[in-house]
Design a protein around this motif. Structure first.
Motif, short mmCIF file in Angstrom:
data_model
loop_
_atom_site.label_atom_id
_atom_site.label_comp_id
_atom_site.label_asym_id
_atom_site.label_seq_id
_atom_site.Cartn_x
_atom_site.Cartn_y
_atom_site.Cartn_z
N ASN A 77 -11.58 100.46 -27.97
CA ASN A 77 -12.84 99.70 -28.01
C ASN A 77 -12.59 98.20 -28.12
OD1 ASN A 77 -14.19 102.09 -27.88
ND2 ASN A 77 -15.03 102.01 -29.94
N THR A 78 -11.65 97.73 -27.33
CA THR A 78 -11.23 96.34 -27.43
C THR A 78 -11.13 95.72 -26.04
OG1 THR A 78 -9.98 96.81 -29.47
CG2 THR A 78 -9.43 94.78 -28.27
N VAL A 79 -11.58 94.47 -25.95
CA VAL A 79 -11.41 93.68 -24.74
C VAL A 79 -10.51 92.50 -25.08
CG1 VAL A 79 -13.52 92.33 -25.12
CG2 VAL A 79 -12.60 92.55 -22.82
N TYR A 80 -9.69 92.11 -24.13
CA TYR A 80 -8.69 91.06 -24.35
C TYR A 80 -8.90 89.91 -23.36
CZ TYR A 80 -6.37 94.98 -26.66
OH TYR A 80 -6.08 96.06 -27.47
N LEU A 81 -8.42 88.75 -23.75
CA LEU A 81 -8.35 87.62 -22.85
C LEU A 81 -6.96 87.01 -23.01
CD1 LEU A 81 -9.97 85.94 -20.77
CD2 LEU A 81 -10.41 84.32 -22.64
N GLN A 82 -6.10 87.25 -22.03
CA GLN A 82 -4.78 86.65 -22.01
C GLN A 82 -4.90 85.28 -21.37
OE1 GLN A 82 -1.74 87.80 -23.24
NE2 GLN A 82 -1.03 85.75 -22.70
N MET A 83 -4.49 84.26 -22.10
CA MET A 83 -4.62 82.88 -21.63
C MET A 83 -3.24 82.27 -21.51
SD MET A 83 -7.92 81.66 -23.88
CE MET A 83 -7.02 81.64 -25.43
N ASN A 84 -2.85 81.94 -20.31
CA ASN A 84 -1.56 81.32 -20.03
C ASN A 84 -1.75 79.90 -19.49
OD1 ASN A 84 -0.32 83.79 -20.69
ND2 ASN A 84 -0.45 84.51 -18.58
N SER A 85 -0.68 79.13 -19.51
CA SER A 85 -0.71 77.76 -18.99
C SER A 85 -1.90 76.99 -19.55
CB SER A 85 -0.76 77.77 -17.46
OG SER A 85 0.34 78.47 -16.93
N LEU A 86 -2.07 77.06 -20.85
CA LEU A 86 -3.23 76.44 -21.47
C LEU A 86 -3.21 74.93 -21.34
CD1 LEU A 86 -3.47 78.77 -24.55
CD2 LEU A 86 -5.36 78.30 -22.98
N LYS A 87 -4.41 74.37 -21.21
CA LYS A 87 -4.59 72.94 -21.05
C LYS A 87 -5.46 72.42 -22.19
CE LYS A 87 -4.78 73.58 -16.02
NZ LYS A 87 -5.58 73.34 -14.80
N PRO A 88 -5.35 71.13 -22.52
CA PRO A 88 -6.21 70.58 -23.57
C PRO A 88 -7.70 70.82 -23.30
CG PRO A 88 -4.46 69.05 -23.09
CD PRO A 88 -4.34 70.15 -22.07
N GLU A 89 -8.11 70.85 -22.05
CA GLU A 89 -9.52 71.07 -21.73
C GLU A 89 -9.96 72.51 -21.95
OE1 GLU A 89 -7.19 69.64 -19.78
OE2 GLU A 89 -7.49 70.15 -17.66
N ASP A 90 -9.03 73.39 -22.30
CA ASP A 90 -9.39 74.76 -22.68
C ASP A 90 -9.81 74.84 -24.15
OD1 ASP A 90 -6.66 75.90 -20.67
OD2 ASP A 90 -8.79 75.98 -20.15
N THR A 91 -9.66 73.75 -24.88
CA THR A 91 -10.05 73.73 -26.29
C THR A 91 -11.53 74.01 -26.44
OG1 THR A 91 -8.28 72.21 -26.91
CG2 THR A 91 -10.22 72.27 -28.34
N ALA A 92 -11.86 75.03 -27.25
CA ALA A 92 -13.25 75.46 -27.43
C ALA A 92 -13.28 76.60 -28.43
CB ALA A 92 -13.84 75.92 -26.10
N VAL A 93 -14.49 76.94 -28.84
CA VAL A 93 -14.70 78.21 -29.54
C VAL A 93 -14.95 79.26 -28.47
CG1 VAL A 93 -16.12 79.51 -31.16
CG2 VAL A 93 -15.65 77.08 -31.58
N TYR A 94 -14.19 80.35 -28.53
CA TYR A 94 -14.30 81.42 -27.55
C TYR A 94 -15.09 82.57 -28.15
CZ TYR A 94 -11.13 79.14 -24.35
OH TYR A 94 -10.55 78.26 -23.45
N TYR A 95 -16.07 83.04 -27.37
CA TYR A 95 -16.97 84.10 -27.82
C TYR A 95 -16.85 85.32 -26.91
CZ TYR A 95 -19.38 80.43 -30.45
OH TYR A 95 -19.69 79.40 -31.30
N CYS A 96 -16.89 86.47 -27.53
CA CYS A 96 -16.98 87.74 -26.82
C CYS A 96 -18.46 88.14 -26.78
CB CYS A 96 -16.16 88.77 -27.60
SG CYS A 96 -16.24 90.43 -27.00
#
Length: 124
Positions: A77-96
């Motif tokens: 019962n889990t969903v994932y978000l694999q985030m690679n090559s992260l950039k400063p503009e990816d900075t945020a609160v992430y919501y499911c």
């Protein structure tokens, strides 16, 4: 009703990776379309990725295409978000988020349930 709890956020340097998790409880997980959104300070909440209950057809925002991967484990019962090559503009609160049915929405207002969010900060 379904409850969503995100985890996995943190501070990472540019070019690094993180994997976010969203654990769901309540109604049958497979009844939902699951999505990730993010919201940076002073900006509107924006779509990141979405996945059907079957796990196929996973549209992504152009800004993350090729770097982020959404997946789900129905047994956990889990969903994932694999985030690679992260950039400063990816900075945020992430919501499911979860939406009942099979249609894939990219608009936050179409989602019925939300987690509390997890902070992702990417330093340059």
């Amino acid at each position: 009703q379904v409850q969503l709890v995100e985890s996995g956020g943190g501070l990472v340097q540019a070019g690094g990776s993180l994997r976010l998790s969203c654990a769901a409880s309540g109604r049958t997980f497979s009844d939902y379309v699951m999505a990730w959104f993010r919201q940076a300070p002073g900006k509107e909440r924006e779509f990141v990725a979405v996945i059907r209950s079957s796990g196929d057809n996973t549209p992504y925002a152009d800004s993350v295409k090729g770097r982020f991967t959404i997946s789900k484990d129905n047994a956990r019962n889990t969903v994932y978000l694999q985030m690679n090559s992260l950039k400063p503009e990816d900075t945020a609160v992430y919501y499911c988020a979860a939406s009942v049915g099979r249609l894939l929405f990219i608009t936050p207002s179409r989602y019925d349930y939300w987690g509390q969010g997890t902070q992702v900060t990417v330093s340059s």
